[in-house]
Design a protein around this motif. Structure first.
Motif, PDB file in Angstrom:
ATOM      1  N   LEU A 201       0.843  -1.201   0.151  1.00 13.41           N
ATOM      2  CA  LEU A 201       0.031  -0.093   0.158  1.00 13.41           C
ATOM      3  C   LEU A 201       0.769   1.489   0.020  1.00 13.41           C
ATOM      4  O   LEU A 201       0.449   2.362  -0.659  1.00 13.41           O
ATOM      5  CB  LEU A 201      -1.030   0.269   1.346  1.00 13.41           C
ATOM      6  N   ILE A 202       1.716   1.089   0.878  1.00 15.91           N
ATOM      7  CA  ILE A 202       2.894   2.336   0.771  1.00 15.91           C
ATOM      8  C   ILE A 202       3.377   2.611  -0.454  1.00 15.91           C
ATOM      9  O   ILE A 202       3.500   3.766  -1.076  1.00 15.91           O
ATOM     10  CB  ILE A 202       4.042   2.274   1.849  1.00 15.91           C
ATOM     11  N   GLU A 203       3.926   1.547  -1.059  1.00 10.64           N
ATOM     12  CA  GLU A 203       4.646   1.772  -2.463  1.00 10.64           C
ATOM     13  C   GLU A 203       3.618   2.147  -3.630  1.00 10.64           C
ATOM     14  O   GLU A 203       3.851   3.056  -4.441  1.00 10.64           O
ATOM     15  CB  GLU A 203       5.323   0.512  -2.949  1.00 10.64           C
ATOM     16  N   ARG A 204       2.319   1.950  -3.347  1.00 10.39           N
ATOM     17  CA  ARG A 204       1.394   2.101  -4.252  1.00 10.39           C
ATOM     18  C   ARG A 204       1.025   3.544  -4.302  1.00 10.39           C
ATOM     19  O   ARG A 204       0.985   4.352  -5.120  1.00 10.39           O
ATOM     20  CB  ARG A 204      -0.055   1.319  -4.256  1.00 10.39           C
ATOM     21  N   THR A 205       0.850   4.032  -3.053  1.00 10.83           N
ATOM     22  CA  THR A 205       0.481   5.596  -2.798  1.00 10.83           C
ATOM     23  C   THR A 205       1.568   6.544  -3.084  1.00 10.83           C
ATOM     24  O   THR A 205       1.504   7.539  -3.765  1.00 10.83           O
ATOM     25  CB  THR A 205       0.128   5.747  -1.147  1.00 10.83           C
ATOM     26  N   ILE A 206       2.840   6.037  -2.915  1.00  6.99           N
ATOM     27  CA  ILE A 206       4.075   6.919  -3.225  1.00  6.99           C
ATOM     28  C   ILE A 206       4.077   6.972  -4.825  1.00  6.99           C
ATOM     29  O   ILE A 206       4.300   8.049  -5.493  1.00  6.99           O
ATOM     30  CB  ILE A 206       5.169   6.196  -2.876  1.00  6.99           C
ATOM     31  N   GLN A 207       3.757   5.962  -5.664  1.00  4.33           N
ATOM     32  CA  GLN A 207       3.725   5.852  -7.140  1.00  4.33           C
ATOM     33  C   GLN A 207       2.481   6.735  -7.477  1.00  4.33           C
ATOM     34  O   GLN A 207       2.701   7.501  -8.764  1.00  4.33           O
ATOM     35  CB  GLN A 207       3.346   4.357  -7.557  1.00  4.33           C
ATOM     36  N   ASN A 208       1.469   6.783  -7.012  1.00  2.42           N
ATOM     37  CA  ASN A 208       0.231   7.333  -7.364  1.00  2.42           C
ATOM     38  C   ASN A 208       0.616   8.952  -7.273  1.00  2.42           C
ATOM     39  O   ASN A 208       0.252   9.843  -8.027  1.00  2.42           O
ATOM     40  CB  ASN A 208      -0.798   7.405  -6.386  1.00  2.42           C
ATOM     41  N   MET A 209       1.516   9.369  -6.207  1.00  2.49           N
ATOM     42  CA  MET A 209       2.117  10.990  -6.163  1.00  2.49           C
ATOM     43  C   MET A 209       2.956  11.047  -7.085  1.00  2.49           C
ATOM     44  O   MET A 209       2.824  12.174  -7.662  1.00  2.49           O
ATOM     45  CB  MET A 209       2.496  10.851  -4.662  1.00  2.49           C
ATOM     46  N   LEU A 210       3.816  10.112  -7.570  1.00  3.87           N
ATOM     47  CA  LEU A 210       4.804  10.376  -8.401  1.00  3.87           C
ATOM     48  C   LEU A 210       4.321  10.494  -9.887  1.00  3.87           C
ATOM     49  O   LEU A 210       4.616  11.448 -10.711  1.00  3.87           O
ATOM     50  CB  LEU A 210       5.805   9.130  -8.441  1.00  3.87           C
ATOM     51  N   ASP A 211       3.170   9.719 -10.024  1.00  2.00           N
ATOM     52  CA  ASP A 211       2.468   9.647 -11.427  1.00  2.00           C
ATOM     53  C   ASP A 211       1.953  11.101 -11.718  1.00  2.00           C
ATOM     54  O   ASP A 211       1.607  11.449 -12.721  1.00  2.00           O
ATOM     55  CB  ASP A 211       1.363   8.801 -11.201  1.00  2.00           C
ATOM     56  N   MET A 212       1.660  11.978 -10.591  1.00  2.00           N
ATOM     57  CA  MET A 212       1.260  13.351 -11.064  1.00  2.00           C
ATOM     58  C   MET A 212       2.169  14.198 -11.552  1.00  2.00           C
ATOM     59  O   MET A 212       1.781  15.278 -12.160  1.00  2.00           O
ATOM     60  CB  MET A 212       0.877  14.013  -9.575  1.00  2.00           C
ATOM     61  N   GLY A 213       3.360  13.833 -11.492  1.00  2.00           N
ATOM     62  CA  GLY A 213       4.279  14.916 -11.992  1.00  2.00           C
ATOM     63  C   GLY A 213       4.609  15.962 -11.052  1.00  2.00           C
ATOM     64  O   GLY A 213       3.963  16.122 -10.425  1.00  2.00           O
ATOM     65  N   GLN A 214       5.751  16.604 -10.933  1.00  2.00           N
ATOM     66  CA  GLN A 214       6.270  17.833 -10.165  1.00  2.00           C
ATOM     67  C   GLN A 214       4.876  18.689 -10.169  1.00  2.00           C
ATOM     68  O   GLN A 214       4.614  19.179  -9.089  1.00  2.00           O
ATOM     69  CB  GLN A 214       7.249  18.217 -10.326  1.00  2.00           C
ATOM     70  N   ALA A 215       4.789  19.226 -11.325  1.00  2.00           N
ATOM     71  CA  ALA A 215       3.653  20.406 -11.315  1.00  2.00           C
ATOM     72  C   ALA A 215       2.164  19.899 -10.817  1.00  2.00           C
ATOM     73  O   ALA A 215       1.942  20.782  -9.987  1.00  2.00           O
ATOM     74  CB  ALA A 215       3.222  20.726 -12.872  1.00  2.00           C
ATOM     75  N   GLY A 216       1.852  18.669 -10.882  1.00  2.00           N
ATOM     76  CA  GLY A 216       0.550  18.212 -10.402  1.00  2.00           C
ATOM     77  C   GLY A 216       0.868  18.188  -8.801  1.00  2.00           C
ATOM     78  O   GLY A 216       0.026  18.349  -7.884  1.00  2.00           O
ATOM     79  N   TYR A 217       1.985  17.450  -8.416  1.00  2.00           N
ATOM     80  CA  TYR A 217       2.187  17.224  -7.232  1.00  2.00           C
ATOM     81  C   TYR A 217       2.288  18.521  -6.213  1.00  2.00           C
ATOM     82  O   TYR A 217       1.585  18.576  -5.181  1.00  2.00           O
ATOM     83  CB  TYR A 217       3.517  16.552  -6.934  1.00  2.00           C
ATOM     84  N   TRP A 218       3.006  19.488  -6.685  1.00  2.00           N
ATOM     85  CA  TRP A 218       3.141  20.888  -5.751  1.00  2.00           C
ATOM     86  C   TRP A 218       1.862  21.445  -5.651  1.00  2.00           C
ATOM     87  O   TRP A 218       1.537  22.186  -4.840  1.00  2.00           O
ATOM     88  CB  TRP A 218       4.223  21.588  -6.375  1.00  2.00           C
ATOM     89  N   ASN A 219       1.015  21.478  -6.830  1.00  2.00           N
ATOM     90  CA  ASN A 219      -0.370  21.988  -6.634  1.00  2.00           C
ATOM     91  C   ASN A 219      -1.144  21.350  -5.770  1.00  2.00           C
ATOM     92  O   ASN A 219      -1.919  21.795  -5.240  1.00  2.00           O
ATOM     93  CB  ASN A 219      -0.926  22.126  -8.156  1.00  2.00           C
ATOM     94  N   HIS A 220      -0.766  20.055  -5.567  1.00  2.00           N
ATOM     95  CA  HIS A 220      -1.770  19.018  -4.952  1.00  2.00           C
ATOM     96  C   HIS A 220      -1.419  19.098  -3.337  1.00  2.00           C
ATOM     97  O   HIS A 220      -2.179  19.580  -2.486  1.00  2.00           O
ATOM     98  CB  HIS A 220      -1.454  17.544  -5.338  1.00  2.00           C
ATOM     99  N   VAL A 221      -0.077  19.327  -2.837  1.00  2.00           N
ATOM    100  CA  VAL A 221       0.348  19.684  -1.694  1.00  2.00           C
ATOM    101  C   VAL A 221       0.739  20.908  -0.970  1.00  2.00           C
ATOM    102  O   VAL A 221       0.877  21.101  -0.018  1.00  2.00           O
ATOM    103  CB  VAL A 221       1.590  18.439  -1.212  1.00  2.00           C
TER     104      VAL A 221
END
Length: 440
Positions: A201-221
């Protein structure tokens, strides 16, 4: 469930951005001066309620040890012999970050604190006759602030301090290696604070975050904020900031400037759908870019945490303060109300309170906690008055059935948290060394 949680987080962030973007940009100076940590907790709650809940249950163990003033004095003297001494002597960091203030009793101390938690960058680039200079960064382990100036010809006359400008295409990013490490540490900490989870579950969650790309990730968090704080002739000064936790040592950061402009219709409503922005676009360009500034961030002065059970009454509301976070720019306190508290809608409060004057309502707590942090004392015997700084009620974890919250207030100038000895809570002096200091 993973897809549902991801959609819910994104929807809540969209709503949060739509609701608060103009508020944050247009906040009147007379409004409560909420601490950065308080604002950040509010944004994180709406962005990721499950992650927020996990993160509030424990405190990060990495914290700086208290420094003896003699050691600080020696370190300051050594700084005068180094290249960093130029900034300390001239007050350069205080000039780069004027909104952070300076201690009127001893501005050199404020400058020294800023310089120790800051990174001098002093990079300049010119594109199409427009010059941008990234002066410095200041990082307290929770927020990263960056001082930037843009000098350009023909800036519209109406552009002045606090004018809302189109900066949506400006961005913040880490090196690829740093970003992957940041995401992993953030998710692993969240799962650890919640009590763990399967490695799958941890690895899947991490991958979901990485799949956003940096632009999506920083807008998200995070969300990069780009307020214009002053204008002098053809030079605009910005203090860009973003929520950024201290997971990395000397991270490599890139600030990209692109399409800084006025809005096509002045200041308008902005909406985010997923990672896509809708609303008024750029009108008169000030800087087209892209201009990239890449720098390595120094170590922050980290907050110091204490825990205990401090009983204080304010406006007939009993409070029990259980956790104290003392940082360079603000303090945040967790509290519980050891008495029954009833929730009510704002429009019903006045009538209900008149009918039941002895009952305690959530609005009573909000009003009482607003001014409970009156000030603090430092090792040199000085007192910093915080009574006019306001405060803000934020959510936090508390025992089941107990009304709990957090209150935060920002300082008028930077303060080394290692020098704070006591806090004034509604007239009661709380000695921090009588509380349990949490391990680093």
């Amino acid at each position: 469930m993973t897809r549902f949680e991801s959609s819910l987080r994104r929807g809540l962030m969209d709503a949060n951005l739509a609701q608060y973007e103009r508020v944050l940009q247009d906040a009147d100076a007379a409004q409560p001066d909420f601490s950065p940590s308080y604002l950040r907790e509010r944004m994180r709650l709406l962005a990721d309620p499950w992650g927020w809940m996990r993160r509030r249950e424990t405190v990060s163990p990495r914290r700086r040890r208290r420094l003896d003033w003699r050691v600080i004095a020696i370190a300051a003297a050594l700084l005068l012999l180094s290249a960093c001494a130029v900034a300390v002597v001239t007050g350069q960091f205080s000039q780069w970050f004027p909104r952070m203030g300076a201690d009127p009793r001893d501005p050199e101390i404020s400058e020294e604190v800023l310089s120790r938690t800051g990174t001098a960058i002093e990079q300049t680039q010119t594109v199409d006759g427009v010059t941008a200079a990234l002066n410095a960064a200041v990082w307290d382990g929770s927020y990263l602030h960056m001082s930037l100036t843009v000098t350009a010809p023909d800036i519209p006359q109406e552009v002045a301090a606090e004018t809302s400008l189109y900066t949506e295409e400006c961005s913040f990013s880490l090196s690829e290696e740093n970003w992957k490490e940041y995401v992993r540490k953030d998710e692993e900490r969240g799962f650890a604070e919640m009590g763990g989870g399967s490695q799958e579950l941890i690895e899947r969650t991490i991958q979901n975050m990485l799949d956003m790309g940096q632009a999506g990730y920083w807008n998200h968090v995070g969300l990069l904020n780009f307020p214009l704080i002053s204008r002098e002739g053809d030079t605009l000064t910005f203090e860009a900031w973003i929520a950024f936790d201290a997971y990395l040592e000397q991270p490599e950061i890139t600030l990209r400037l692109k399409n800084i402009a006025t809005y096509v219709d002045g200041k308008g409503e902005i909406r985010w759908i997923g990672n896509e922005r809708t609303g008024p676009g750029p009108d008169v360009p000030i800087l087209r870019g892209p201009i990239d500034f890449t720098f390595t961030l120094g170590e922050p002065i980290r907050p110091i945490h204490y825990q205990g059970a401090v009983e204080v009454t304010a406006e007939d509301v009993p409070f029990r303060f259980t956790r104290f976070e003392i940082s360079v720019f603000d303090m945040d306190l967790d509290f519980e109300v050891p008495a029954p508290v009833e929730y009510t809608r704002p429009e019903e409060y006045d009538e209900l309170k008149q009918q039941n004057p002895d009952k305690l309502y959530d609005r009573d707590v909000s009003k009482a906690v607003f001014g409970v942090i009156q000030g603090l004392w430092t090792e040199d015997g000085g007192y910093v008055d915080l009574s006019q700084r306001g405060g803000g009620l934020g959510s936090t974890t508390a025992p089941e059935g107990v009304f709990g919250g957090s209150v935060g207030v920002s300082y008028p100038h930077p303060i080394d948290p290692a020098t704070v000895t006591a806090v004034n809570l509604n007239g009661a002096r709380v000695e921090l060394d009588e509380l349990e200091r949490l391990a680093e």
